[in-house]
Design an enzyme around this catalytic site. Sequence first.
Site, PDB file in Angstrom:
ATOM      1  N   LYS A   1      56.120  39.441  47.635  1.00  0.00           N
ATOM      2  CA  LYS A   1      56.912  38.694  46.644  1.00  0.00           C
ATOM      3  C   LYS A   1      57.186  37.280  47.161  1.00  0.00           C
ATOM      4  CE  LYS A   1      61.047  40.834  48.559  1.00  0.00           C
ATOM      5  NZ  LYS A   1      61.997  41.948  48.410  1.00  0.00           N
TER       6      LYS A   1
ATOM      7  N   TYR B   1      72.787   9.314  58.364  1.00  0.00           N
ATOM      8  CA  TYR B   1      73.745   9.248  57.266  1.00  0.00           C
ATOM      9  C   TYR B   1      75.120   9.715  57.715  1.00  0.00           C
ATOM     10  CZ  TYR B   1      70.293   8.516  53.524  1.00  0.00           C
ATOM     11  OH  TYR B   1      69.339   8.007  52.693  1.00  0.00           O
TER      12      TYR B   1
HETATM   13  C1  LIG Z   1      61.771  42.765  49.541  1.00  0.00           C
HETATM   14  C2  LIG Z   1      61.733  44.220  49.449  1.00  0.00           C
HETATM   15  C3  LIG Z   1      61.187  44.988  50.490  1.00  0.00           C
HETATM   16  C4  LIG Z   1      60.743  44.385  51.801  1.00  0.00           C
HETATM   17  O1  LIG Z   1      61.871  44.171  52.594  1.00  0.00           O
HETATM   18  P1  LIG Z   1      61.729  43.612  54.111  1.00  0.00           P
HETATM   19  O2  LIG Z   1      63.111  43.644  54.631  1.00  0.00           O
HETATM   20  O3  LIG Z   1      61.208  42.231  53.976  1.00  0.00           O
HETATM   21  O4  LIG Z   1      60.797  44.512  54.791  1.00  0.00           O
HETATM   22  C5  LIG Z   1      61.082  46.347  50.305  1.00  0.00           C
HETATM   23  N1  LIG Z   1      61.515  46.936  49.162  1.00  0.00           N
HETATM   24  C6  LIG Z   1      62.062  46.235  48.162  1.00  0.00           C
HETATM   25  C7  LIG Z   1      62.543  46.939  46.941  1.00  0.00           C
HETATM   26  C8  LIG Z   1      62.208  44.861  48.271  1.00  0.00           C
HETATM   27  O5  LIG Z   1      62.750  44.175  47.275  1.00  0.00           O
END
Ligand SMILES: *Cc1c(COP(=O)(O)O)cnc(C)c1O
Length: 376
Positions: free
Chosen positions: A35, A259
């Site tokens: 994702k 800044y």
């Molecule tokens: C993002 C996600 C994962 C992966 O999680 P990590 O901590 O990056 O391994 C697994 N299951 C779901 C439902 C997620 O949204």
Amino acid sequence: MSRPIRSIIHYAALQHNLRVVQAKAKNAKLWAVVKANAYGHGLQHVFKTFRAADGFALLDLQEAQHLREMGWRGPILLLEGIFEARDLEVCSRLGLWHTIHNDAQIEMLAAHKTLQGHRVFLKLNAGMNRLGFDARQFRSVWARLNAMHQVEEISLLSHFARTESAQDVIESLRIFNEACHDLPGERSLSNSGAILAHQDVIAKESIADDWVRPGIALYGASPDAHTKTALEWGLLPAQSLRSQIIGLQRVSVGERVGYGSDHTAQENMLIGVVACGYADGYPRVLRSGAQVLFESGVRCNLFGRVSMDMLTINLNPALEKGLEPKIGAEVTLWGKTRNGIGLAIDEVAAHAGTIGYELMCAVAQRVPVEEDLEGF
Ligand SMILES: *Cc1c(COP(=O)(O)O)cnc(C)c1O
């Protein structure tokens, strides 16, 4: 030449991390969680290594389409399922498996005209109180789905709220077991934290975790760097953010930098201006205390506020090592230097009060990506 900042993706590290996770997960099938454009690494880049996984899990239909276009014919799971009814047409067309976590998704599926039954992952809320049906509703929802001609196969999915302690994992497993121990179907439970630290606990509860879902570990950061760093888990950083010095300033005691004029030199300093700012995804909250690696690995502190396109560092440690910093010298913001000296993204994130996940996902579109194929 374009602005010198680069995100370098280390293919050999992606491959190595996949093997580490596969070894931990033993016989389970493995979704590579990709994702958010593969946690900021670029779907097309990680695809070349993660095609060795059993499937891909993501949220975005366009990313799913992209995977199909790259030739992936295996399983793709939508972790949040569909958002509107027409998403189901895409699922039918691309053969996507989708999570069911609310009633609206069931209504849409019940109204969907399809000849091809869908594989769905029914999500249990095991105490996180984010997505999913709670244990009391779970069976009736399962039965309803089971009676629908649109559904070909139901699998069971849940997500751990906390994998820092075995106790919390056991509690979630207890809720999971109570809700669905006698329901048929494959199970999917573990994220990186659970895969790395709790496979023995899950096995002891006699739950078959058929499909594990690692994300962060594949990219070489730690799910919980306070307890155990990525390096201690044997993971390698898959992304390095590197740029160059584009300006040098000699600053005397009492002069101020950046800044807000709120960083006053307490000693004579050589300040290096690095072409990397918050518009590249480098957190503006970082201040002196946070470090970068100069050239082959000299740690230098930030000095002065991070601005949109630049940040400033104190190069005195480089001078003390006898180096002569020049325009064009390389600076590594996280990941590793060309000669392999590391600066963990989790370390930088901790200074910013956040986690490696956020930093890698936030690398901006304007940062060009370079492929490092060494050892791949
Ligand atoms: C993002 C996600 C994962 C992966 O999680 P990590 O901590 O990056 O391994 C697994 N299951 C779901 C439902 C997620 O949204």
